[in-house]
Design a protein around this motif. Sequence first.
Motif, mmCIF file in Angstrom:
data_model
loop_
_atom_site.group_PDB
_atom_site.id
_atom_site.type_symbol
_atom_site.label_atom_id
_atom_site.label_comp_id
_atom_site.label_asym_id
_atom_site.label_seq_id
_atom_site.Cartn_x
_atom_site.Cartn_y
_atom_site.Cartn_z
ATOM 1 N N ALA A 1 51.619 37.098 -10.576
ATOM 2 C CA ALA A 1 52.008 38.160 -9.654
ATOM 3 C C ALA A 1 52.414 37.529 -8.326
ATOM 4 O O ALA A 1 51.747 36.621 -7.832
ATOM 5 C CB ALA A 1 50.860 39.141 -9.440
ATOM 6 N N ASP A 2 53.523 38.000 -7.786
ATOM 7 C CA ASP A 2 53.969 37.610 -6.451
ATOM 8 C C ASP A 2 53.755 38.812 -5.544
ATOM 9 O O ASP A 2 54.437 39.830 -5.684
ATOM 10 C CB ASP A 2 55.447 37.223 -6.450
ATOM 11 C CG ASP A 2 55.734 35.962 -7.235
ATOM 12 O OD1 ASP A 2 54.783 35.241 -7.576
ATOM 13 O OD2 ASP A 2 56.918 35.693 -7.499
ATOM 14 N N LEU A 3 52.800 38.704 -4.623
ATOM 15 C CA LEU A 3 52.487 39.778 -3.685
ATOM 16 C C LEU A 3 53.151 39.457 -2.351
ATOM 17 O O LEU A 3 52.998 38.349 -1.831
ATOM 18 C CB LEU A 3 50.973 39.886 -3.483
ATOM 19 C CG LEU A 3 50.129 40.071 -4.734
ATOM 20 C CD1 LEU A 3 48.669 39.789 -4.433
ATOM 21 C CD2 LEU A 3 50.307 41.464 -5.270
ATOM 22 N N THR A 4 53.867 40.415 -1.787
ATOM 23 C CA THR A 4 54.545 40.203 -0.513
ATOM 24 C C THR A 4 53.861 41.033 0.574
ATOM 25 O O THR A 4 53.625 42.221 0.389
ATOM 26 C CB THR A 4 56.030 40.600 -0.617
ATOM 27 O OG1 THR A 4 56.616 39.918 -1.727
ATOM 28 C CG2 THR A 4 56.779 40.225 0.642
ATOM 29 N N PHE A 5 53.556 40.380 1.679
ATOM 30 C CA PHE A 5 52.904 41.032 2.814
ATOM 31 C C PHE A 5 53.654 40.689 4.090
ATOM 32 O O PHE A 5 54.336 39.669 4.171
ATOM 33 C CB PHE A 5 51.459 40.535 2.977
ATOM 34 C CG PHE A 5 50.555 40.904 1.847
ATOM 35 C CD1 PHE A 5 49.860 42.099 1.864
ATOM 36 C CD2 PHE A 5 50.397 40.057 0.769
ATOM 37 C CE1 PHE A 5 49.024 42.443 0.816
ATOM 38 C CE2 PHE A 5 49.555 40.394 -0.280
ATOM 39 C CZ PHE A 5 48.871 41.589 -0.258
ATOM 40 N N SER A 6 53.502 41.532 5.090
ATOM 41 C CA SER A 6 54.017 41.222 6.416
ATOM 42 C C SER A 6 52.905 41.493 7.425
ATOM 43 O O SER A 6 51.978 42.256 7.155
ATOM 44 C CB SER A 6 55.260 42.049 6.735
ATOM 45 O OG SER A 6 54.954 43.424 6.749
ATOM 46 N N LEU A 7 53.004 40.856 8.578
ATOM 47 C CA LEU A 7 52.034 41.098 9.640
ATOM 48 C C LEU A 7 52.761 41.095 10.966
ATOM 49 O O LEU A 7 53.805 40.462 11.123
ATOM 50 C CB LEU A 7 50.904 40.064 9.610
ATOM 51 C CG LEU A 7 51.245 38.594 9.869
ATOM 52 C CD1 LEU A 7 51.169 38.256 11.352
ATOM 53 C CD2 LEU A 7 50.293 37.717 9.102
ATOM 54 N N THR A 8 52.209 41.843 11.908
ATOM 55 C CA THR A 8 52.765 41.922 13.249
ATOM 56 C C THR A 8 51.621 41.864 14.243
ATOM 57 O O THR A 8 50.614 42.550 14.069
ATOM 58 C CB THR A 8 53.556 43.229 13.448
ATOM 59 O OG1 THR A 8 54.610 43.284 12.485
ATOM 60 C CG2 THR A 8 54.162 43.312 14.834
ATOM 61 N N ALA A 9 51.779 41.054 15.264
ATOM 62 C CA ALA A 9 50.781 40.944 16.323
ATOM 63 C C ALA A 9 51.483 41.120 17.665
ATOM 64 O O ALA A 9 52.557 40.556 17.891
ATOM 65 C CB ALA A 9 50.080 39.600 16.252
ATOM 66 N N LYS A 10 50.871 41.934 18.537
ATOM 67 C CA LYS A 10 51.434 42.172 19.868
ATOM 68 C C LYS A 10 50.432 41.741 20.927
ATOM 69 O O LYS A 10 49.226 41.895 20.750
ATOM 70 C CB LYS A 10 51.763 43.647 20.049
ATOM 71 C CG LYS A 10 52.854 44.131 19.139
ATOM 72 C CD LYS A 10 53.129 45.607 19.359
ATOM 73 C CE LYS A 10 54.215 46.084 18.407
ATOM 74 N NZ LYS A 10 54.536 47.494 18.609
ATOM 75 N N ALA A 11 50.962 41.214 22.046
ATOM 76 C CA ALA A 11 50.120 40.804 23.171
ATOM 77 C C ALA A 11 50.980 40.710 24.425
ATOM 78 O O ALA A 11 52.218 40.781 24.353
ATOM 79 C CB ALA A 11 49.443 39.475 22.880
#
Length: 144
Positions: free
Chosen positions: A47-57
């Motif tokens: 299985a190829d799982l795709t995720f994204s993340l975003t961080a703000k500061a």
Amino acid sequence: MRIKSFKVAALATTLFAMPLAALAEDNNGAVIQMCAQGQETIAPDMADLTFSLTAKAASRTAAADKANQMQRDASDFVKSRDSAAKIVNQSYQTSQTYDKNNKPNGWQVSQNMLVKTQNLKDLDGITAKLQELGLIFSGVNFSV
């Protein structure tokens, strides 16, 4: 599930395209033509799982530190569940954010991550935990 199909076809002819009439003479007038087909269904094992993340500061460094920590936490968790899993960072972007008056008000770091695992029985647990860590689940692709 992925289906592997194969077709095997054989036509009784002589080497290098000898005419069929000569073939019929050599075989007492008999010409044999055979066709066959087979199909097999194979369960996926990857299985190829795709995720994204975003961080703000407020600062570029603080946003990058948050994003990098999220990625490290996610990688550590996946490796704790499947030591053979491969983690691929697909993209990394840093951009400035703006308020309603179009004035800079901080920084944002976005990253995409691909998790390749054969631990299919624990996909829901892995996906749920990574979402708890702040990652966004984009999709899954199964393969053999």
